[in-house]
Motif scaffolding. Sequence first.
Motif, PDB file in Angstrom:
ATOM      1  N   GLY A 176       7.506  -6.140  -0.816  1.00 33.51           N
ATOM      2  CA  GLY A 176       6.202  -6.544  -0.275  1.00 33.51           C
ATOM      3  C   GLY A 176       5.573  -7.662  -1.083  1.00 33.51           C
ATOM      4  N   ILE A 177       5.615  -7.534  -2.402  1.00 35.33           N
ATOM      5  CA  ILE A 177       5.050  -8.571  -3.277  1.00 35.33           C
ATOM      6  C   ILE A 177       5.850  -9.865  -3.145  1.00 35.33           C
ATOM      7  CG2 ILE A 177       4.644  -9.232  -5.697  1.00 35.33           C
ATOM      8  CD1 ILE A 177       4.119  -6.235  -6.249  1.00 35.33           C
ATOM      9  N   GLY A 178       7.174  -9.723  -3.013  1.00 34.12           N
ATOM     10  CA  GLY A 178       8.045 -10.893  -2.850  1.00 34.12           C
ATOM     11  C   GLY A 178       7.742 -11.671  -1.581  1.00 34.12           C
ATOM     12  N   ARG A 204       9.589   1.446  -6.025  1.00 38.52           N
ATOM     13  CA  ARG A 204       9.232   0.176  -6.685  1.00 38.52           C
ATOM     14  C   ARG A 204      10.022  -0.990  -6.085  1.00 38.52           C
ATOM     15  NH1 ARG A 204       4.451   0.890  -8.709  1.00 38.52           N
ATOM     16  NH2 ARG A 204       4.591  -0.654 -10.367  1.00 38.52           N
ATOM     17  N   PHE A 205      11.236  -0.712  -5.620  1.00 39.48           N
ATOM     18  CA  PHE A 205      11.999  -1.755  -4.938  1.00 39.48           C
ATOM     19  C   PHE A 205      11.237  -2.240  -3.706  1.00 39.48           C
ATOM     20  CE2 PHE A 205      14.719  -2.876  -1.356  1.00 39.48           C
ATOM     21  CZ  PHE A 205      15.437  -3.940  -1.871  1.00 39.48           C
ATOM     22  N   TRP A 206      10.728  -1.324  -2.905  1.00 41.77           N
ATOM     23  CA  TRP A 206      10.016  -1.709  -1.691  1.00 41.77           C
ATOM     24  C   TRP A 206       8.654  -2.313  -2.007  1.00 41.77           C
ATOM     25  CZ3 TRP A 206      12.590  -2.719   2.346  1.00 41.77           C
ATOM     26  CH2 TRP A 206      13.790  -2.055   2.591  1.00 41.77           C
ATOM     27  N   LEU A 207       8.071  -1.918  -3.120  1.00 39.94           N
ATOM     28  CA  LEU A 207       6.850  -2.592  -3.577  1.00 39.94           C
ATOM     29  C   LEU A 207       7.167  -4.051  -3.911  1.00 39.94           C
ATOM     30  CD1 LEU A 207       3.847  -2.473  -4.475  1.00 39.94           C
ATOM     31  CD2 LEU A 207       4.668  -1.865  -6.753  1.00 39.94           C
ATOM     32  N   GLY A 208       8.280  -4.264  -4.606  1.00 40.15           N
ATOM     33  CA  GLY A 208       8.716  -5.620  -4.936  1.00 40.15           C
ATOM     34  C   GLY A 208       9.028  -6.432  -3.689  1.00 40.15           C
ATOM     35  N   ALA A 225      -2.505   0.454  -4.875  1.00 37.99           N
ATOM     36  CA  ALA A 225      -2.631   0.366  -3.414  1.00 37.99           C
ATOM     37  C   ALA A 225      -4.010  -0.142  -2.998  1.00 37.99           C
ATOM     38  CB  ALA A 225      -2.385   1.743  -2.785  1.00 37.99           C
ATOM     39  N   LEU A 226      -5.009   0.036  -3.862  1.00 38.26           N
ATOM     40  CA  LEU A 226      -6.390  -0.281  -3.478  1.00 38.26           C
ATOM     41  C   LEU A 226      -6.619  -1.763  -3.168  1.00 38.26           C
ATOM     42  CD1 LEU A 226      -9.200   0.903  -3.018  1.00 38.26           C
ATOM     43  CD2 LEU A 226      -9.670   0.565  -5.454  1.00 38.26           C
ATOM     44  N   PRO A 227      -6.231  -2.705  -4.058  1.00 38.45           N
ATOM     45  CA  PRO A 227      -6.462  -4.131  -3.734  1.00 38.45           C
ATOM     46  C   PRO A 227      -5.762  -4.573  -2.446  1.00 38.45           C
ATOM     47  CG  PRO A 227      -5.879  -3.872  -6.046  1.00 38.45           C
ATOM     48  CD  PRO A 227      -5.630  -2.550  -5.389  1.00 38.45           C
ATOM     49  N   ALA A 228      -4.522  -4.114  -2.248  1.00 39.89           N
ATOM     50  CA  ALA A 228      -3.778  -4.488  -1.042  1.00 39.89           C
ATOM     51  C   ALA A 228      -4.469  -3.935   0.206  1.00 39.89           C
ATOM     52  CB  ALA A 228      -2.343  -3.984  -1.121  1.00 39.89           C
ATOM     53  N   ALA A 229      -4.964  -2.702   0.114  1.00 43.43           N
ATOM     54  CA  ALA A 229      -5.642  -2.092   1.260  1.00 43.43           C
ATOM     55  C   ALA A 229      -6.943  -2.826   1.583  1.00 43.43           C
ATOM     56  CB  ALA A 229      -5.930  -0.617   0.969  1.00 43.43           C
ATOM     57  N   VAL A 256       0.841  -1.207   0.000  1.00 45.10           N
ATOM     58  CA  VAL A 256       0.000   0.000   0.000  1.00 45.10           C
ATOM     59  C   VAL A 256       0.871   1.250   0.000  1.00 45.10           C
ATOM     60  CG1 VAL A 256      -1.666   1.344   1.330  1.00 45.10           C
ATOM     61  CG2 VAL A 256      -1.958  -1.125   1.116  1.00 45.10           C
ATOM     62  N   ILE A 257       1.812   1.301   0.947  1.00 42.44           N
ATOM     63  CA  ILE A 257       2.664   2.499   1.087  1.00 42.44           C
ATOM     64  C   ILE A 257       3.507   2.726  -0.162  1.00 42.44           C
ATOM     65  CG2 ILE A 257       4.586   3.499   2.390  1.00 42.44           C
ATOM     66  CD1 ILE A 257       3.432   1.939   4.858  1.00 42.44           C
TER      67      ILE A 257
END
Length: 435
Positions: free
Chosen positions: A35-37, A29-33, A118-122, A4-5
């Motif tokens: 979270g997804i990872g 995008r690294f931190w998004l990855g 961010a919406l689906p994760a939230a 989300v963040i």
Amino acid sequence: MLMVIASVASGLSFGDRPKAVMATLCFFRFWLGFGIGGDYPLSATIMSEYANKKTRGAFIAAVFAMQGFGILAGGMVAIIVSASFKAAYPAPAYQDNALASTVPAADYVWRLILMFGALPAALTYYWRMKMPETARYTALVAKNAKQAASDMSKVLQVEIEAEQEKVERFAQERGNDFGLFSKEFLRRHGLHLLGTTTTWFLLDIAFYSQNLFQKDIFSAIGWIPPAKTMNALEEVFRISRAQTLIALCSTVPGYWFTVFFIDRIGRFAIQLMGFFFMTVFMFALAIPYTHWTHKDNRIGFVIMYSLTFFFANFGPNATTFVVPAEIFPARLRSTCHGISAASGKAGAIVGAFGFLYAAQSKDPSKRDAGYPAGIGVKNSLIVLGCVNALGMVFTFLVPESKGKSLEEMSKEGEDESGSVEMRQPGANDIRTVPV
């Protein structure tokens, strides 16, 4: 929370120069990855450990198949946002006025599209917080049979009696405590891990290069106009529309074919078949490539190209996600799945950069500015076909898990290991369920 963040922060990437915006975007995008990872192996493992062996493959594949709806949703968001801005801010084509072709408001388009992620994760955050740890982990790794029984009772809505002494006996048995870097793991699961990592790596070289460079391939065959004949917002709209159409007609159906057939024909057969047909269709596109560039043959090219996506998803793109969640011991299951997924993303990097450079034409007039001569789209597609063929070979290292329990696949003792007796109120029988 990270997803989300980081999604919101990606849309807020800052700086007064292009390099500054790209640097901060890459950081978020690294931190998004990251979270997804984390979510990749956890989603697969949670579902594999809660599902029964007869329908486990379908349940794990269904988790992954939701990615298809995410792809569709992302495409539709891009279409709606770009169409709205295109209508509100008319602009000339790039060839007519390069500077004016990208209106200042276009900077909001990519930001809004990224922030929508961010919406689906939230929306799922509350339920994920309420979800208990899987019983296998709690019993076999945390050694708490009572808590495992309590968690299973909540999820399955049946009365469960814990057997702590069996969990303790399992923990004391030799051969059930080996680590990831041990000789015992190498002996039991070394080839399995090699199989899951290499097949995911090889798949993602082909799969991500196809995904990321759809626009280049569509432009090459004339399905979308040359970039110079459009303004920035028009280009986003047309590429989004083409990619969403491919997803709707091939990607999403492929996922759900896997869900339907995976427990009928098995993981091995689906993965082998998927790699085989991806190889066939890639060569069918590449060898007579000049034929497909003619205007009358473009529809045929799009159909063939769509079929490679269909068999990627009714094939290795789904099974490489499912199998690592089934064949490793409980205490190493998520780790091995994460290693396999990370290997896949390494393949995605190779595919993205490799295809970007390799697909460049030898003719300087047809080459993107700033890039050296490559081998061209035709030869690049032949290379991808060979990569898919290699995927078929490494599939033989991956065991079939259809109809087998997780303990049977991981060689953890099912009868001797931590198990619980599950009594259903009003039922006469007692079922022993391995945790």
